[in-house]
Design a protein around this motif. Sequence first.
Motif, mmCIF file in Angstrom:
data_model
loop_
_atom_site.group_PDB
_atom_site.id
_atom_site.type_symbol
_atom_site.label_atom_id
_atom_site.label_comp_id
_atom_site.label_asym_id
_atom_site.label_seq_id
_atom_site.Cartn_x
_atom_site.Cartn_y
_atom_site.Cartn_z
ATOM 1 N N UNK A 22 -3.036 -6.897 -2.426
ATOM 2 C CA UNK A 22 -3.399 -5.736 -3.238
ATOM 3 C C UNK A 22 -2.339 -5.455 -4.303
ATOM 4 N N UNK A 23 -1.075 -5.566 -3.925
ATOM 5 C CA UNK A 23 0.040 -5.291 -4.841
ATOM 6 C C UNK A 23 -0.021 -6.205 -6.066
ATOM 7 N N UNK A 24 -0.339 -7.463 -5.847
ATOM 8 C CA UNK A 24 -0.388 -8.409 -6.962
ATOM 9 C C UNK A 24 -1.694 -8.316 -7.747
ATOM 10 N N UNK A 40 -4.605 4.080 2.255
ATOM 11 C CA UNK A 40 -4.249 4.249 3.667
ATOM 12 C C UNK A 40 -4.178 2.876 4.332
ATOM 13 N N UNK A 41 -3.173 2.703 5.201
ATOM 14 C CA UNK A 41 -2.867 1.380 5.731
ATOM 15 C C UNK A 41 -2.854 1.336 7.247
ATOM 16 N N UNK A 42 -3.261 0.201 7.793
ATOM 17 C CA UNK A 42 -3.175 -0.069 9.225
ATOM 18 C C UNK A 42 -1.832 -0.732 9.504
ATOM 19 N N UNK A 53 -5.353 -2.647 4.425
ATOM 20 C CA UNK A 53 -5.900 -1.396 3.903
ATOM 21 C C UNK A 53 -7.063 -0.915 4.771
ATOM 22 N N UNK A 54 -7.021 0.372 5.104
ATOM 23 C CA UNK A 54 -8.109 1.032 5.834
ATOM 24 C C UNK A 54 -9.070 1.705 4.859
ATOM 25 N N UNK A 55 -8.518 2.364 3.847
ATOM 26 C CA UNK A 55 -9.328 3.006 2.819
ATOM 27 C C UNK A 55 -8.514 3.091 1.529
ATOM 28 N N UNK A 58 -11.418 -1.544 -0.777
ATOM 29 C CA UNK A 58 -10.293 -2.447 -0.530
ATOM 30 C C UNK A 58 -10.081 -2.715 0.958
ATOM 31 N N UNK A 59 -10.986 -2.247 1.789
ATOM 32 C CA UNK A 59 -10.807 -2.325 3.239
ATOM 33 C C UNK A 59 -10.564 -3.765 3.693
#
Length: 323
Positions: A67-69, A9-11, A53-55, A59-60
């Motif tokens: 994150x992708x890499x 989940x993303x901000x 990232x929120x959750x 990973x917050x």
Amino acid sequence: MVDNKEPIFLKPVLQEKIWGGNKLETEFGMLLPSQKIGESWSISAHPNGVSTIISPKMFEGMGLDTFYQTYPDYFGGKVEERFPLLTKILDASDDLSVQVHPDDIYGLEHEGELGKTECWYVISAEEGSKIVYGHTAQTQEEFKEKIEKQEWKDLFLEIPVQAGDFFDVPHGTIHAIGKGIVILETQQNSDTTYRVYDYDRVDEQGHQRDLHIQQSLDVTRFPHQHPVLKDARHDIEDGYVHHYLSNDYFSVWKWQVDGQMSIFLDEGYYLVTVIKGAGKMRIDEREYKLSLSHSFILPFGTQEIRLTGDLELIASKPNRQVD
């Protein structure tokens, strides 16, 4: 390697625009820093606006680009130099500039990034709303002549829109979102835009925004042809799945839920945004609350999700193969 991968989940990143408004707050419940917010970059790893990232909590706060890499197994094990897609919600409180985007070859050569093919799902549209979608010129020379003569009404094609409409906007397509329209946009991860016309408006400092006439002449398609959608709707349980398009870059669907519905996913990872309603999503034994404007990534390997509630979601997945 992370086992039992949860949705990410993303901000969003909020972008102020000269044509922006406050519907992202009044219609989507976002807390806006100003009343001229034109775009919510809901799922973005672009340098001009990286979603965080929120959750899950582990990973917050991490940017999607990092994150992708760092965790390629969430994306099939192999990743590109840059995350391939970007999804936005746009609030056009005023007309956007009439513009066009390049293809990958031109974009890389002239801007140092890929070109931009995009598509729009119309979430809402005030009565009488229109978009610019194409042009009347048969040749580059005719296009240039009409620009020089400022024959805008004769040059640009306008069509009325309403909520639920979907538009394919390949690179090279002259286009503009009109006043009173809110859309969900799925696009290549690029921020290259060439303006053809901007209504001679000025910003708060009294300056007109730059136009890009030569670049527009270079990349616009002649003559314009409306893309033909080969869409298909499939009714399942308490709702339906509407597949709008698949091109070289992405596939896009609408998931409509009125009760309970299971969706079985093809191989890949999916970008999803809730554009209406609220409910829950169940994956294996875990349940997640979904609310309006929530955006998330379903990791590679997710095979089935079960949605419950009164929900409309737009989902996409990248189609480019990583060598």
